[in-house]
Design an enzyme around this catalytic site. Sequence first.
Site, PDB file in Angstrom:
ATOM      1  CG  LEU A 198      66.089  42.439  32.793  1.00  0.00           C
ATOM      2  CD1 LEU A 198      67.029  43.449  32.158  1.00  0.00           C
ATOM      3  CD2 LEU A 198      65.136  43.133  33.763  1.00  0.00           C
ATOM      4  CG  ASP A 199      59.314  40.458  30.889  1.00  0.00           C
ATOM      5  OD1 ASP A 199      59.582  39.379  31.450  1.00  0.00           O
ATOM      6  OD2 ASP A 199      58.381  41.205  31.236  1.00  0.00           O
ATOM      7  NE  ARG A 200      62.117  38.039  21.397  1.00  0.00           N
ATOM      8  CZ  ARG A 200      61.627  37.293  20.408  1.00  0.00           C
ATOM      9  NH1 ARG A 200      60.503  36.610  20.596  1.00  0.00           N
ATOM     10  NH2 ARG A 200      62.238  37.230  19.246  1.00  0.00           N
ATOM     11  CG  HIS A 254      55.132  39.361  32.709  1.00  0.00           C
ATOM     12  ND1 HIS A 254      56.243  39.486  31.901  1.00  0.00           N
ATOM     13  CD2 HIS A 254      54.544  38.187  32.338  1.00  0.00           C
ATOM     14  CE1 HIS A 254      56.321  38.456  31.081  1.00  0.00           C
ATOM     15  NE2 HIS A 254      55.313  37.652  31.330  1.00  0.00           N
TER      16      HIS A 254
END
Length: 267
Positions: A118-120, A214
């Site tokens: 998962l993105d930051r 993304h």
Amino acid sequence: MTNSEQTSQGERIVPMRLQKFLARAGVASRRGSENLMTAGRVRVNGAVTTELGSKVDPLVDVVTVDGREVRLADGSVYLMLYKPAGYVTTMRDPGGRRCVASLVPSDRYPGLFPVGRLDRDTTGLLLFTTDGEAAQALLHPSFEKKKHYLALVHGWLTHAEAKALEDGIELDDGPCAPARVEALRMGDPRAAIFADAPKGTSVVGLTIHEGRKHQVKRMLEAVGHEVVRLHRDTFGPLRLTGIEPGQWRMLTDGERARLLEATRGER
């Protein structure tokens, strides 16, 4: 060893490829295990083994990685983390950023690693396991289990924009598979995680079956809506329940069974 010898879980053990053994022992994914072998970090009965076709007998051979003996565990570990914002999905970050490794019991379960990322700034369900084979199956391109996201976006999604996403929108790296889209009202219980949402924003529920970088953010931006915050509450048969941000829990027996059932055919 005879073909009738079994593990404590009743699964028959036969000589297997070394990289498969390492993956099942939770050392790394299958590909990561191959990299360890070619780097000369794996020994079988004291001898460095770099040949990817090498096989081992788990009940007879002694396998070490960087001098540490590796054995098949009595059972692999599967847990879910409620990832908070501000953490990168890695077990070690050379830049010193906060990473998810600090939130899970990696010391208690060596070989624990996240399945996907998962993105930051993205929150929500992140699966961890020591089962390299299951992780590889879950991340395989042909694994098309649903992932559901809640996105807080600027503006309000129109019917035409929702239909474009549902039909499969084109991105710069190719067309997306059709997604399931739902515009949520702020009073919807599912939107409660965005209770402090600023004016001029709305919540969109999006279910996809792919895993491009993304992807959800790019899909929504392609129809004119910048993502302010993103949260994942479903991964395959798993739903994020019973924990708060920064907490983890083991999968229940039922969750584990459904997860492993979903990987059949990819192993």
